[in-house]
Design a protein around this motif. Structure first.
Motif, short mmCIF file in Angstrom:
data_model
loop_
_atom_site.label_atom_id
_atom_site.label_comp_id
_atom_site.label_asym_id
_atom_site.label_seq_id
_atom_site.Cartn_x
_atom_site.Cartn_y
_atom_site.Cartn_z
N LEU A 93 39.78 43.75 60.55
CA LEU A 93 41.16 43.62 59.89
C LEU A 93 40.79 42.50 58.99
O LEU A 93 40.47 41.42 59.40
N LEU A 94 41.10 42.74 57.90
CA LEU A 94 40.71 41.80 56.64
C LEU A 94 42.04 41.14 55.89
O LEU A 94 42.81 41.89 55.92
N GLU A 95 41.84 39.72 55.86
CA GLU A 95 43.10 39.28 55.12
C GLU A 95 43.06 39.72 53.67
O GLU A 95 42.10 39.89 53.17
N LYS A 96 44.32 39.57 52.95
CA LYS A 96 44.24 40.20 51.77
C LYS A 96 43.87 38.97 50.82
O LYS A 96 43.75 37.82 51.55
N PRO A 97 43.39 39.19 49.59
CA PRO A 97 43.10 40.68 49.08
C PRO A 97 41.89 41.04 49.72
O PRO A 97 40.93 40.04 50.50
N LEU A 98 41.34 42.16 49.14
CA LEU A 98 39.99 42.87 49.62
C LEU A 98 38.81 41.79 49.45
O LEU A 98 37.82 41.29 50.24
N ASP A 99 38.78 41.42 48.10
CA ASP A 99 37.69 40.31 47.40
C ASP A 99 38.17 39.87 46.28
O ASP A 99 39.27 40.05 45.61
N ILE A 100 37.24 39.39 45.54
CA ILE A 100 37.77 38.76 44.32
C ILE A 100 37.66 39.59 43.05
O ILE A 100 38.26 39.18 42.11
N THR A 101 36.93 40.66 43.03
CA THR A 101 36.74 41.61 41.87
C THR A 101 36.98 43.06 42.56
O THR A 101 36.77 43.25 43.53
N CYS A 168 43.22 29.21 44.06
CA CYS A 168 43.43 29.91 43.14
C CYS A 168 42.50 29.87 41.86
O CYS A 168 42.96 29.91 40.55
N THR A 169 41.37 29.82 42.10
CA THR A 169 40.22 29.60 41.18
C THR A 169 39.71 31.23 41.15
O THR A 169 39.74 32.08 41.92
N LEU A 170 39.07 31.78 40.06
CA LEU A 170 38.32 32.92 39.90
C LEU A 170 37.15 32.96 40.99
O LEU A 170 37.06 34.26 41.60
N ALA A 171 36.59 31.95 40.92
CA ALA A 171 35.30 31.95 41.91
C ALA A 171 35.52 32.26 43.49
O ALA A 171 34.96 32.74 44.06
N ARG A 172 36.68 31.51 43.95
CA ARG A 172 37.10 31.63 45.32
C ARG A 172 38.13 32.82 45.77
O ARG A 172 37.96 33.60 46.51
N ASP A 173 38.99 32.66 44.76
CA ASP A 173 40.25 33.74 45.16
C ASP A 173 40.41 34.84 44.24
O ASP A 173 41.19 35.72 44.63
N GLY A 174 39.67 34.74 43.20
CA GLY A 174 39.90 35.94 42.27
C GLY A 174 40.98 35.83 41.41
O GLY A 174 41.05 36.94 40.75
N GLY A 175 42.06 35.22 41.64
CA GLY A 175 43.29 35.16 40.69
C GLY A 175 44.27 34.34 41.20
O GLY A 175 44.30 33.62 42.17
N GLY A 176 45.39 34.40 40.69
CA GLY A 176 46.40 33.50 40.78
C GLY A 176 47.65 34.24 41.49
O GLY A 176 47.50 34.61 42.61
N VAL A 177 48.78 34.05 40.81
CA VAL A 177 50.08 34.52 41.54
C VAL A 177 50.02 35.88 42.06
O VAL A 177 50.49 36.20 43.10
N LEU A 178 49.45 36.93 41.34
CA LEU A 178 49.58 38.30 41.66
C LEU A 178 48.67 38.50 42.72
O LEU A 178 49.10 39.30 43.64
N LEU A 179 47.22 38.18 42.65
CA LEU A 179 46.57 38.43 43.85
C LEU A 179 46.64 37.36 45.17
O LEU A 179 46.43 38.06 46.18
N THR A 180 47.18 36.43 44.76
CA THR A 180 47.14 35.44 45.95
C THR A 180 48.52 35.62 46.65
O THR A 180 48.56 35.29 47.97
N GLN A 321 45.49 46.54 44.97
CA GLN A 321 44.60 45.53 43.87
C GLN A 321 44.25 46.24 42.40
O GLN A 321 44.19 45.27 41.59
N GLU A 322 44.22 47.43 42.59
CA GLU A 322 43.90 48.10 41.31
C GLU A 322 45.02 47.98 40.41
O GLU A 322 44.97 47.78 38.97
N LEU A 323 46.48 47.78 40.93
CA LEU A 323 47.59 47.95 40.03
C LEU A 323 47.64 46.37 39.45
O LEU A 323 48.03 46.09 38.25
N ILE A 324 47.35 45.33 40.41
CA ILE A 324 47.16 43.72 39.67
C ILE A 324 46.09 43.89 38.51
O ILE A 324 46.23 43.08 37.67
N GLY A 325 45.12 44.57 38.89
CA GLY A 325 44.08 44.29 37.63
C GLY A 325 44.29 44.96 36.71
O GLY A 325 44.24 44.65 35.51
N GLU A 326 45.16 45.88 36.42
CA GLU A 326 45.92 46.80 35.40
C GLU A 326 46.78 45.90 34.64
O GLU A 326 46.77 45.69 33.48
N ILE A 327 47.55 45.23 35.55
CA ILE A 327 48.46 44.30 34.93
C ILE A 327 47.98 43.05 34.10
O ILE A 327 48.04 42.90 32.77
N LEU A 328 46.68 42.52 34.84
CA LEU A 328 46.05 41.32 34.13
C LEU A 328 45.20 42.09 33.05
O LEU A 328 45.26 41.11 31.81
#
Length: 333
Positions: A93-101, A168-180, A321-328
């Protein structure tokens, strides 16, 4: 019936609703150990919960005495930890998001699918009672044909939140308000109205915050039936408000606001389901009940027992997560 033996990895903010839920489900699970490489995290956790603890994360992942692991660490660590869990033949059971990319997220999903083990993702908003009721109404075509829909997340985070290392850095969290943050509501929105295509989008870091990633994003979307939709999310809306989903159909309209639901039909009928209380939209990020986590965990345990996918499977989380990627991508980020 034998209880499922659980190991928890990661004892930061996300652990509290999980730990409380696992205590509630003591007739179904045994928490063998809770693990963190941080002695400070272990000490803080020990003040609230009495589970056995360790700093040996790798030992937990390899242990034959553990059937499933809860991975609640920062997103950038997920892929490697899931690989180790699969090698040790453990459900995850994995905490969201799946990963940073998206590539790393897809690798997690395909790897766990190939292993034959169960993967669930903590997107607990699907299990709010009001959301479950609206899901049932839509499944019965209770609103008729969807004509339009919107999703709004007007949350607040103070600058001190983003000043924490890695937040909310790209290196650790992968994104900001959308992904986190907004991923919870976006996932719920997608589960209710179906997959969608992004037609236009914008994203920005507002003057309210100093941070690497976006604290505001908005998108125009097209639902599968051609109906228009709108998505807007921010953490710059002081002091933070209830996230809101509105679905307009040919037979009536439904509003989800926080944990409450109102449905008004054209024939004059109304249905209201209220759940008062905070939903984590303000400065206190964990200010919400753990009931939704408990329901999600119960479904995950049932999925292991029944040999089926959980409601929030890896594939479902990947679509959100793909929807978030499409928005960004549409926003040029």
């Amino acid at each position: 019936m034998a209880r499922i033996r659980i190991g928890i990895i990661g004892l930061g903010n996300a652990v509290e609703p999980h730990a409380k839920s696992l205590m509630d489900l003591g007739n179904r699970v045994e928490v063998v150990v809770a693990a963190s490489r941080s002695e400070d995290r272990l000490k803080a956790f020990a003040q609230r919960f009495s589970f056995p603890m360790t700093t040996d994360v790798e030992g937990v992942l390899a242990s034959r005495d553990i059937d499933a692991v809860w991975i609640l660490t920062p997103p950038h660590s997920h892929l490697e930890l899931v690989k180790q869990a699969a090698k040790g033949r453990k459900h995850v059971l994995l905490e969201k998001p799946l990963d940073i990319t998206l590539d790393r997220a897809a690798a997690i999903v395909s790897g766990m699918r190939g292993s034959g083990l169960t993967l669930g993702v903590t997107l607990q908003h699907r299990f709010r009672p009001a959301a479950l009721r609206l899901k049932a109404i839509l499944a019965e075509d209770g609103l008729g044909t969807i004509g339009a829909a919107s999703c709004t997340v007007p949350w607040w985070r103070p600058q001190a939140y983003y000043d924490q290392p890695g937040r909310c850095t790209l290196a650790r969290d992968g994104g900001g308000v959308l992904l986190t943050q907004a991923i919870h509501t976006l996932d719920l929105f997608r589960s209710l109205v179906g997959d969608m295509t992004v037609t236009a989008a914008t994203a920005a870091t507002t003057p309210v915050h100093r941070m690497e990633t976006e604290d505001f994003a908005a998108a125009l979307v097209r639902l599968a039936n051609g109906a228009p939709g709108v998505i807007q999310a921010t953490t710059a809306a002081y002091p933070g408000g209830e996230e809101r989903i509105e679905i307009m159909g040919s037979l009536g309209t439904a509003w989800l606001a926080g944990g409450s639901l109102k449905v008004a039909w054209l024939d004059g009928r109304e249905e209201v389901l209220r759940q008062e209380g905070p939903t984590g939209g303000g400065a206190n990020v964990m200010d919400f009940p753990h009931d939704w986590h408990r329901l999600l965990i119960t479904d995950f345990l049932d999925a292991i027992k029944e040999g089926r996918d959980p409601v929030v499977s890896g594939e479902e989380a990947l679509k959100s997560q793909e929807l978030i990627g499409e928005i960004l991508e549409k926003a040029g980020w």
